[in-house]
Design an enzyme around this catalytic site. Structure first.
Site, short mmCIF file in Angstrom:
data_model
loop_
_atom_site.label_atom_id
_atom_site.label_comp_id
_atom_site.label_asym_id
_atom_site.label_seq_id
_atom_site.Cartn_x
_atom_site.Cartn_y
_atom_site.Cartn_z
N THR A 1 16.53 -75.75 -35.20
CA THR A 1 15.54 -76.01 -36.40
C THR A 1 15.57 -74.82 -37.07
O THR A 1 16.02 -73.63 -36.68
CB THR A 1 14.16 -76.06 -35.27
OG1 THR A 1 14.19 -77.07 -34.46
CG2 THR A 1 12.80 -76.02 -36.21
N THR B 1 18.43 -72.60 -41.81
CA THR B 1 19.54 -72.01 -41.79
C THR B 1 20.44 -73.31 -41.23
O THR B 1 21.58 -73.93 -41.72
CB THR B 1 20.18 -70.89 -40.94
OG1 THR B 1 19.26 -69.65 -41.49
CG2 THR B 1 21.43 -70.57 -41.22
N GLY C 1 19.69 -71.65 -35.53
CA GLY C 1 19.47 -70.27 -36.03
C GLY C 1 18.82 -69.22 -35.00
O GLY C 1 18.67 -69.47 -33.78
N ASP D 1 15.91 -65.79 -35.31
CA ASP D 1 15.03 -64.75 -35.88
C ASP D 1 15.69 -63.18 -35.99
O ASP D 1 15.45 -62.80 -36.88
CB ASP D 1 13.52 -64.66 -35.62
CG ASP D 1 12.80 -66.24 -35.97
OD1 ASP D 1 12.78 -66.61 -36.90
OD2 ASP D 1 12.34 -66.69 -34.91
N GLY E 1 10.51 -68.65 -34.52
CA GLY E 1 9.99 -68.50 -35.72
C GLY E 1 9.24 -69.85 -36.08
O GLY E 1 8.46 -69.98 -36.96
N GLU F 1 14.42 -75.84 -28.26
CA GLU F 1 15.61 -75.23 -28.64
C GLU F 1 16.36 -74.68 -27.29
O GLU F 1 17.43 -74.54 -27.10
CB GLU F 1 15.27 -74.13 -29.57
CG GLU F 1 14.75 -74.45 -31.16
CD GLU F 1 14.47 -73.65 -31.92
OE1 GLU F 1 14.15 -72.63 -31.40
OE2 GLU F 1 14.89 -73.68 -33.21
N LYS G 1 19.16 -61.14 -40.22
CA LYS G 1 18.70 -61.24 -38.75
C LYS G 1 19.50 -60.23 -37.77
O LYS G 1 18.94 -60.11 -36.49
CB LYS G 1 19.17 -62.84 -38.42
CG LYS G 1 18.78 -63.86 -39.37
CD LYS G 1 16.96 -63.88 -39.42
CE LYS G 1 16.69 -64.92 -40.17
NZ LYS G 1 16.98 -66.33 -39.74
O1 DER Z 1 12.43 -71.17 -34.72
C1 DER Z 1 13.70 -70.84 -34.69
O2 DER Z 1 14.18 -70.43 -33.59
C2 DER Z 1 14.62 -70.96 -35.67
O3 DER Z 1 15.84 -71.14 -35.45
C3 DER Z 1 14.24 -69.90 -36.83
O4 DER Z 1 14.09 -68.80 -35.69
C4 DER Z 1 15.25 -69.82 -37.64
O5 DER Z 1 15.03 -70.11 -39.01
P1 DER Z 1 15.40 -69.71 -40.21
O6 DER Z 1 17.01 -70.30 -40.06
O7 DER Z 1 14.88 -70.49 -41.28
O8 DER Z 1 15.64 -68.21 -40.28
#
Ligand code: DER
Length: 226
Positions: free
Chosen positions: A28, A31, A84, A86, A99, A106, A124
Site C-alpha cells: 500500500t 511508491t 513501501g 515510512d 503511513g 501489510e 525514507k
Molecule cells: O502505509 C504504509 O506502510 C505504506 O507502505 C507507506 O508507509 C509508504 O507509503 P509511500 O510509498 O506513499 O511513502
C-alpha cells in the site's frame, strides 16, 4: 518525501523479480502504486501472476490495473511481496510502516511472503528508526493503550481523518495512534513491548522482515540486501 521519479525507479526495479506463476503481495502507498501499475501492464502482455492486496486501496488499484487477485485466506504461499515504508533503518533493515494505516494486513502479507522487497526513495532512509510508530488499536482500547504507550515513553496521538469528521478508521474498523518515541535505539524490544499491550491489533515496526530495499535515486536504483 521523495520524487515520483525516485519512487517509480524503485518500484520498477522490484518488479523485475516477478516471474510467471508467482503469487505477489501488493503493498500500500504511492511508491508501491507504481509497481502495481507496471504489473498490470505486464499482465496485459501475458504475465501470469496473482496479486494479494494489503488494503482496500491496493485492491482497488490492482483491480484497475487488471491484475488477477487472490485473497489472503485462499493462497498457500506468497512468492514475493513488494511494499513501501515510512522509514528504513540502513543499519539492520528494520522498518516503520503504517503511513497509510494498512500495516496490520501489510505485516501479515510481508511476513508470510518468501521474499519481502521494500521500495523507497532516499527520504525514507535513516541510520536508526526515529519516525513515529503507527499503532492500530481496538476502538474501545484507545485510552488504555495510550496510557501504556506513555508508560513506555511514547507520545500517542489519535490519527485524525482529513476528509471525514473524527478519527481515521482502518480497513479492519480500528483506530490508529501515532506514537512518537524519538530515536529508537532498540526497535526489537519496542516492537515486543508494543505487541504485548492489550488492545493493540498491530504496530508499524517491521523487524527482520525486509530482505531487499530498492532505493530510487535521481539517476538509478540502490539495492540494499539484509
Ligand atoms: O502505509 C504504509 O506502510 C505504506 O507502505 C507507506 O508507509 C509508504 O507509503 P509511500 O510509498 O506513499 O511513502
Amino acid at each position: 518525501g521523495g520524487t515520483d521519479e525516485q519512487k517509480r525507479r524503485a518500484a520498477l526495479a522490484a518488479v523485475e523479480s516477478v516471474e510467471d506463476g508467482m503469487v505477489v503481495g501488493l503493498g500500500t502507498g504511492s511508491t508501491t502504486a507504481f509497481a502495481i501499475r507496471k504489473l498490470g501492464d505486464l499482465v496485459g502482455s501475458g504475465l501470469d501472476i496473482r496479486g494479494v492486496p494489503t488494503s482496500f486501496a491496493a485492491r482497488e488499484l490492482a483491480r484497475e490495473a487488471g491484475i488477477p487477485l487472490a485473497s489472503l485466506d485462499e493462497i498457500s504461499a506468497i512468492d514475493l511481496a513488494i511494499d513501501g515504508a515510512d522509514q528504513v533503518a540502513t543499519s539492520d533493515g528494520a522498518l516503520v510502516k503504517g503511513g497509510g494505516a494498512a500495516h496490520a494486513r501489510e505485516k501479515i502479507v510481508d511476513a508470510f511472503a518468501d521474499e519481502f522487497h521494500v521500495v523507497a526513495d532516499p527520504s525514507k532512509l535513516a541510520e536508526t528508526l526515529s519516525h513515529s510508530i503507527p499503532v492500530e488499536v481496538l476502538p474501545t482500547a484507545r485510552t488504555t493503550v495510550s496510557a501504556a504507550v506513555s508508560d513506555l515513553g511514547g507520545d500517542p496521538v489519535l490519527r485524525r481523518a482529513e476528509r471525514k469528521d473524527g478519527p481515521v478508521v482502518t480497513d479492519n474498523g480500528n483506530l490508529v495512534l501515532d506514537c512518537d518515541f524519538g530515536e529508537i535505539s532498540d526497535s526489537e524490544s519496542l516492537a515486543t513491548a508494543l505487541s504485548a499491550i492489550p488492545g493493540v491489533v498491530e504496530h508499524g515496526i517491521f523487524v527482520g522482515l525486509a530482505d531487499v530495499v530498492y532505493v530510487g535515486t535521481a539517476d538509478g536504483v540502490d539495492v540494499v540486501e539484509f
